[in-house]
Write a protein that holds these residues in place. Structure first.
Motif, PDB file in Angstrom:
ATOM      1  N   ASP A   1       0.842  -1.187   0.000  1.00 45.91           N
ATOM      2  CA  ASP A   1       0.000   0.000   0.000  1.00 45.91           C
ATOM      3  C   ASP A   1       0.882   1.243   0.000  1.00 45.91           C
ATOM      4  N   VAL A   2       1.514   1.449  -1.132  1.00 46.39           N
ATOM      5  CA  VAL A   2       2.412   2.585  -1.309  1.00 46.39           C
ATOM      6  C   VAL A   2       2.582   2.789  -2.814  1.00 46.39           C
ATOM      7  N   SER A   3       2.970   3.970  -3.214  1.00 47.09           N
ATOM      8  CA  SER A   3       3.121   4.242  -4.642  1.00 47.09           C
ATOM      9  C   SER A   3       4.336   3.528  -5.218  1.00 47.09           C
ATOM     10  N   ALA A   4       4.291   3.315  -6.528  1.00 48.45           N
ATOM     11  CA  ALA A   4       5.425   2.670  -7.196  1.00 48.45           C
ATOM     12  C   ALA A   4       6.696   3.491  -7.037  1.00 48.45           C
ATOM     13  N   GLY A   5       6.584   4.812  -7.071  1.00 50.66           N
ATOM     14  CA  GLY A   5       7.766   5.659  -6.900  1.00 50.66           C
ATOM     15  C   GLY A   5       8.374   5.551  -5.515  1.00 50.66           C
ATOM     16  N   ARG A   6       7.539   5.456  -4.494  1.00 46.67           N
ATOM     17  CA  ARG A   6       8.057   5.255  -3.142  1.00 46.67           C
ATOM     18  C   ARG A   6       8.814   3.936  -3.040  1.00 46.67           C
ATOM     19  N   MET A   7       8.268   2.901  -3.672  1.00 49.08           N
ATOM     20  CA  MET A   7       8.946   1.605  -3.630  1.00 49.08           C
ATOM     21  C   MET A   7      10.312   1.707  -4.302  1.00 49.08           C
ATOM     22  N   MET A   8      10.369   2.379  -5.448  1.00 48.75           N
ATOM     23  CA  MET A   8      11.642   2.537  -6.137  1.00 48.75           C
ATOM     24  C   MET A   8      12.643   3.314  -5.279  1.00 48.75           C
ATOM     25  N   GLU A   9      12.179   4.329  -4.584  1.00 52.01           N
ATOM     26  CA  GLU A   9      13.097   5.123  -3.777  1.00 52.01           C
ATOM     27  C   GLU A   9      13.731   4.297  -2.656  1.00 52.01           C
ATOM     28  N   ILE A  10      12.973   3.409  -2.049  1.00 55.31           N
ATOM     29  CA  ILE A  10      13.576   2.616  -0.975  1.00 55.31           C
ATOM     30  C   ILE A  10      14.550   1.591  -1.544  1.00 55.31           C
TER      31      ILE A  10
ATOM     32  N   GLU B   1      -1.505   5.236  -5.084  1.00 52.84           N
ATOM     33  CA  GLU B   1      -1.076   4.926  -3.724  1.00 52.84           C
ATOM     34  C   GLU B   1      -0.932   3.428  -3.471  1.00 52.84           C
ATOM     35  N   LYS B   2      -0.918   2.631  -4.511  1.00 55.63           N
ATOM     36  CA  LYS B   2      -0.774   1.183  -4.342  1.00 55.63           C
ATOM     37  C   LYS B   2       0.001   0.619  -5.526  1.00 55.63           C
ATOM     38  N   MET B   3       0.854  -0.349  -5.245  1.00 50.87           N
ATOM     39  CA  MET B   3       1.628  -0.963  -6.312  1.00 50.87           C
ATOM     40  C   MET B   3       1.793  -2.447  -6.019  1.00 50.87           C
ATOM     41  N   GLN B   4       2.110  -3.186  -7.072  1.00 47.76           N
ATOM     42  CA  GLN B   4       2.576  -4.553  -6.918  1.00 47.76           C
ATOM     43  C   GLN B   4       3.931  -4.643  -7.604  1.00 47.76           C
TER      44      GLN B   4
ATOM     45  N   GLY C   1       4.709   3.016   6.028  1.00 47.13           N
ATOM     46  CA  GLY C   1       4.565   3.998   7.092  1.00 47.13           C
ATOM     47  C   GLY C   1       4.865   5.420   6.655  1.00 47.13           C
ATOM     48  N   GLN C   2       5.425   5.606   5.449  1.00 44.15           N
ATOM     49  CA  GLN C   2       5.740   6.946   4.975  1.00 44.15           C
ATOM     50  C   GLN C   2       4.463   7.688   4.567  1.00 44.15           C
ATOM     51  N   ARG C   3       4.491   8.988   4.728  1.00 47.34           N
ATOM     52  CA  ARG C   3       3.400   9.839   4.280  1.00 47.34           C
ATOM     53  C   ARG C   3       3.973  11.011   3.514  1.00 47.34           C
ATOM     54  N   PRO C   4       3.358  11.383   2.418  1.00 48.15           N
ATOM     55  CA  PRO C   4       2.174  10.734   1.850  1.00 48.15           C
ATOM     56  C   PRO C   4       2.534   9.414   1.179  1.00 48.15           C
ATOM     57  N   ARG C   5       1.514   8.540   0.993  1.00 49.86           N
ATOM     58  CA  ARG C   5       1.769   7.293   0.273  1.00 49.86           C
ATOM     59  C   ARG C   5       2.057   7.576  -1.203  1.00 49.86           C
ATOM     60  N   ALA C   6       1.380   8.580  -1.746  1.00 48.83           N
ATOM     61  CA  ALA C   6       1.664   8.980  -3.127  1.00 48.83           C
ATOM     62  C   ALA C   6       3.086   9.524  -3.208  1.00 48.83           C
ATOM     63  N   HIS C   7       3.693   9.345  -4.354  1.00 47.48           N
ATOM     64  CA  HIS C   7       5.069   9.784  -4.554  1.00 47.48           C
ATOM     65  C   HIS C   7       5.125  11.311  -4.616  1.00 47.48           C
ATOM     66  N   PRO C   8       5.874  11.973  -3.711  1.00 52.13           N
ATOM     67  CA  PRO C   8       5.932  13.439  -3.756  1.00 52.13           C
ATOM     68  C   PRO C   8       6.518  13.940  -5.067  1.00 52.13           C
ATOM     69  N   LEU C   9       6.034  15.106  -5.475  1.00 55.99           N
ATOM     70  CA  LEU C   9       6.517  15.718  -6.714  1.00 55.99           C
ATOM     71  C   LEU C   9       7.660  16.699  -6.463  1.00 55.99           C
ATOM     72  N   ASP C  10       7.902  17.021  -5.216  1.00 52.16           N
ATOM     73  CA  ASP C  10       8.955  17.987  -4.923  1.00 52.16           C
ATOM     74  C   ASP C  10       9.656  17.575  -3.626  1.00 52.16           C
TER      75      ASP C  10
END
Length: 335
Positions: free
Chosen positions: A150-159, A253-256, A291-300
């Protein structure tokens, strides 16, 4: 939505995204969801197809049907659709022309690297990633079960691309808590992605009375925009193995994630060891990412404070933000 920012779906629909492992797609059609769109993927006589999930007749779920030489057949009334989405057979009235409106939305689909890929735009913005080492027969591969986060694809890539978290998040797996400082590293900008190389003193956990062992491992990160990463691990005295992580955006806000590794066939028991250890590592990552917020990938970067050790995920976010804004990925940005 901020002025000039394209919608999430509009931005990433023109790219190829995986929706299934090839081994999952057998005779029966499979459901998938990509960028908020419900799909059904199925095997044809010559490859794979992706169409809308629900029948144009009465809205039946085509995943409950079956595919055959003539196309995808609905389990409700037998209406049959070709790869292009057009209905080719209505069993209840065989002598009557098929209505022109009897068709499904259809999208480009392809099969490569053991994955089924779909592009939701008529013209892909970029080709599939090039991983020639997976096609010359010299390496073995092992997939993990699909990761649903339950997180954006961009957040997953960043980690995945984050160097500084290794010693903190991955204690007990391969993280070395004694190595907290991150040495300066360079990020190379590629035409369609980024590359960086770091040396990390990975720590194997104690096992069967054997104390932990430090191995200076060279990590080579390569990312292809928007959501594909290849990470090669080269220990000092061992064969290289490479991890491939492709985050598929179910929604903003969700990825597989389709996650697998390639390795030298001479490494005994690699598949079992990798599956056990990597699932433990990824569970550590999931707890942080969700646990990160926002779940959507920030633009800035307005809501965060960054340091030099964050350079690779910073450059990645700059590039993805540029895509959302319709700008070249190497355009100047704000931090």
């Amino acid at each position: 939505m901020a002025d000039g920012v394209r919608s999430y779906s509009e931005t990433f629909a023109p790219y190829w995204h995986p929706v299934a492992f090839s081994h999952e797609l057998k005779e029966r059609p499979l459901p998938a969801r990509l960028l908020g769109t419900d799909l059904v993927v199925w095997r044809t006589g010559s490859g794979v197809a992706a169409t809308q999930r629900y029948c144009a007749h009465r809205g039946a779920d085509l995943c409950q049907g079956e595919s055959g030489p003539d196309g995808l057949r609905c389990g409700f009334h037998g209406w049959t659709y070709g790869q292009d989405g057009r209905c080719v057979r209505i069993p209840s009235q065989p002598g009557v022309p098929v209505p022109p409106r009897a068709r499904l939305s259809a999208w480009s689909a392809a099969e490569r690297y053991g994955l089924v890929w779909v592009c939701l735009s008529p013209q892909p913005a970029a080709p599939l990633p090039e991983w020639p080492e997976l096609e010359d027969g010299s390496l073995a591969t092992v997939p993990l079960p699909r990761l649903d986060w339950d997180v954006s694809a961009g957040r997953m890539m960043e980690i995945v691309l984050d160097v500084a978290h290794l010693s903190w998040v991955h204690k007990g797996t391969f993280g070395n808590p004694e190595q907290q400082e991150v040495a300066a590293y360079d990020v190379e900008k590629l035409p369609d992605g980024l590359r960086a190389r770091v040396v990390y003193p990975a720590l194997s956990p104690a096992m069967d009375g054997v104390p932990p062992k430090v191995d200076r491992t060279t990590l080579t990160y390569e990312v292809r925009f928007p959501f594909t990463a290849r990470l090669a691990f080269k220990p000092t005295l061992f064969y290289t193995h490479t991890v491939y992580a492709v985050a598929s955006p179910v929604s903003e806000e969700k990825m597989q994630c389709f996650y697998f590794a390639s390795y030298h066939p001479r490494i005994r028991n690699f598949a079992d060891m990798f599956t056990r250890s990597e699932l433990a590592i990824l569970e550590q990552d999931r707890l942080i990412a969700e646990g990160q917020r926002p779940r959507a990938h920030p633009l800035d970067f307005a809501g965060e404070v960054h340091v030099q050790a964050d350079r690779l995920p910073i450059e990645y976010r700059r590039a993805v933000s540029a895509l959302r804004l319709g700008r070249p990925v190497d355009a100047p940005g704000q931090e």
